[in-house]
Design an enzyme around this catalytic site. Structure first.
Site, short mmCIF file in Angstrom:
data_model
loop_
_atom_site.label_atom_id
_atom_site.label_comp_id
_atom_site.label_asym_id
_atom_site.label_seq_id
_atom_site.Cartn_x
_atom_site.Cartn_y
_atom_site.Cartn_z
N GLU A 353 -19.89 48.51 -51.46
CA GLU A 353 -18.79 48.78 -52.39
C GLU A 353 -18.37 50.26 -52.40
O GLU A 353 -18.10 50.81 -53.46
CB GLU A 353 -19.20 48.34 -53.81
CG GLU A 353 -19.44 46.85 -53.91
CD GLU A 353 -19.88 46.42 -55.31
OE1 GLU A 353 -19.20 45.57 -55.88
OE2 GLU A 353 -20.91 46.93 -55.82
C1 ACM Z 1 -24.09 44.48 -54.51
O1 ACM Z 1 -24.27 43.53 -55.29
N1 ACM Z 1 -23.11 45.34 -54.71
C2 ACM Z 1 -24.97 44.69 -53.37
#
Ligand code: ACM
Length: 540
Positions: A353
């Site tokens: 992310e």
């Molecule tokens: C995640 O759940 N961002 C690895």
């Protein structure tokens, strides 16, 4: 001793476990009241025991219909009497003494004496690093394994074969019967992990040890600790002290305190896990999920201005400054220190992310990072997004997002091994159902069946058995603040995921598992684990 085989139900022939191995799901034996008094380790009339109700389900069980009751004189014999095996013996003794009230002396013994529990790596059953054989005869118990790790897994089986009262913290009346027969067992996958996010909410050393003890019972062998995120930096780094002094001063919700582990405390956690043959896998999440570091050191930001500490639950807003001169040094120092504290082979660098890092910067960062991890002597693990950049040989990719299967497929195309943590199966922070007070729902509801009833080798197209290192459950802690919260979200789902990782291909059977985990209700209760009492499980 004459025993009566009361009910012996061969429910399944294990299709996937080679050599025609058989499993028994229920196998009860009861002493014959007319003869048991004459036997040295006989059980009181009417005693029953079973070799069933194991979680994870073992590869093979054979039952021969007798009973052995642990006598008050029992010793734990280890062979050979190395310090390591004596410590494994002490672990077993520590789990059996409180409820039995027996002395359970731990001693080296090359010549087995009847009436004892023997732990040995001498009569090697040849079942790999973690496999074991467990034999109960009318004269005693033997757990044998090639390696001490196998003895540790076999000890968990032995605990589960004894009555649930064995988990009590105070003396219980007994008796302590075991059905005679044998268990032969080894894991399907080498990696059976659980991740705990100590960054969103911080958990004390005592809480973490408590959780490690609970997961050891289900033969989990990796404890992945998510040490850094936007909300907190949880490990003291000597060369960058403000990371913990500032970045470890708060958490989600805004509480303040010493919310980080000193290096000595972290080493204590690592050693505690290692004594249970669980390897700690530390994660420092970069280049996103990095606000705690950016708030601690202005020079890690492109504008040389420290950010504010963050106590909310948004994601994707932070990034290390990829071109800033100290960033590579910071990464090298932080990873170097955590690598030195962690004897395991792996460093997890996050990589998920990174929505505030450009694709070019992300790729450049991965090119810088991979040699730094290699220089620390460890193998790199990253969340699936890292597979969009060229991976060096040996990199391991952790799949998590069920809405993104492209990344893990790219990983496999690069010949990376993968760990499967699909959020719609393995994320313990998802709500079980509409009545679950804690947790999130972005990956859907994950009830016990959803967490259990899947096969890693067929879950994702293009990702087969040989690509998969194993499975890992993950507990993110935006909504999880206490050990009680951890327990209610982890149990029983973690037990099901542990079985997915351990038990033979083809053995996954919800109807069987549902009854076996139901029998663990009294065990969890006696252990003091506050599990989710879902009405979908017919708890005993
Ligand atoms: C995640 O759940 N961002 C690895």
């Amino acid at each position: 001793m004459r025993t009566v085989l009361q009910s012996f139900v061969l429910l399944a022939v294990c299709a996937g476990c080679g050599g025609g191995a058989t499993r028994t799901e229920t196998a009860d034996a009861t002493t014959d009241p007319t003869t048991d008094a004459a036997t040295p380790y006989g059980c009181p009339a009417g005693t029953t025991a079973t070799l069933g109700n194991l979680v994870p389900l073992p590869v093979a069980v054979t039952v021969d219909g007798g009973l052995f009751c642990l006598p008050a004189t029992a010793a734990i014999e280890v062979d050979p009497p190395t310090p390591e095996l004596l410590a494994v013996g002490q672990y077993l003794a520590a789990h059996l003494r409180p409820a039995t009230g027996f002395a359970l002396e731990v001693r080296g013994a090359t010549t087995p004496q009847p009436g004892n529990i023997r732990l040995t790596t001498v009569t090697e059953p040849g079942l790999g690093e973690e496999g074991y054989g467990l034999t109960v005869s009318a004269g005693g118990v033997t757990v044998s394994a090639a390696q001490p790790a196998g003895l540790m897994r076999g000890i968990q089986t032995l605990r589960q074969l004894l009555p649930a009262a064995i988990e009590a913290a105070t003396p219980q009346p007994g008796p302590w019967p075991l059905a005679t027969g044998s268990v032969t067992d080894q894991p399907r996958f080498a990696w059976r992990g659980v991740m705990l996010d100590v960054a969103r909410h911080f958990f004390s050393v005592a809480d973490v040890k408590h959780f490690i003890d609970e997961v050891a019972y289900y033969k989990i062998n990796r404890f992945h600790v998510h040490l850094t995120d936007d909300q907190g930096w949880r490990l003291a780094i000597t060369s960058w002290p403000q990371l913990s002094a500032i970045g470890g001063s708060t958490e989600v919700g805004g509480a303040t305190g010493k919310f980080f582990y000193s290096q000595a405390e972290f080493a204590d956690i690592v050693a505690y896990a290692a004594a249970r043959y669980i390897t700690v896998v530390p994660e420092m999440d970069m280049p996103g999920h990095s606000n705690a570091a950016l708030a601690s050191y202005a020079e890690l930001n492109c504008d040389h201005t420290a950010t504010a500490l963050y106590t909310g639950t948004n994601v994707g807003f932070s990034s290390l400054c990829i071109d800033a001169s100290p960033t590579a040094q910071f990464v090298s120092d932080a990873l170097g220190e955590v690598a030195a504290l962690t004897p395991g082979m792996w460093l997890h660098i996050g990589g998920d992310e990174a929505k505030s890092t450009s694709a070019a910067d992300y790729a450049a960062f991965m090119q810088t990072l991979q040699p730094l991890v290699a220089a620390s002597g460890k193998m790199l693990i990253g969340w699936a997004e890292i597979a969009h950049t060229p991976l060096k040989a040996g990199a391991i990719v952790q799949h998590w997002n069920p809405y993104d299967t492209t990344s893990v497929q790219l990983a496999v195309q690069q010949h990376a091994k993968v760990i499967l943590s699909p959020a719609n199966r393995a994320y313990l922070d998802m709500k079980y159902d509409g009545d679950t007070p804690l947790g999130l729902v972005w990956a859907g509801l994950v009830d016990e069946q959803q967490a259990y009833a899947w096969d890693p080798a067929t879950e994702l197209s293009g990702v087969g058995e040989s690509d998969i290192l194993g499975v890992e459950a993950a507990l993110w802690t935006e909504t999880i603040a206490t050990i009680a919260d951890i327990e209610v979200m982890a149990f029983p789902r973690l037990a099901g995921l542990a079985e997915v990782g351990w038990s033979p291909a083809g053995s996954n059977d919800w109807a069987s598992y549902r009854l076996r985990i139901a029998a663990h209700g009294p065990r969890l209760t006696t252990k003091g684990v506050g599990f989710y009492r879902s009405t979908r499980i017919p708890w005993q």
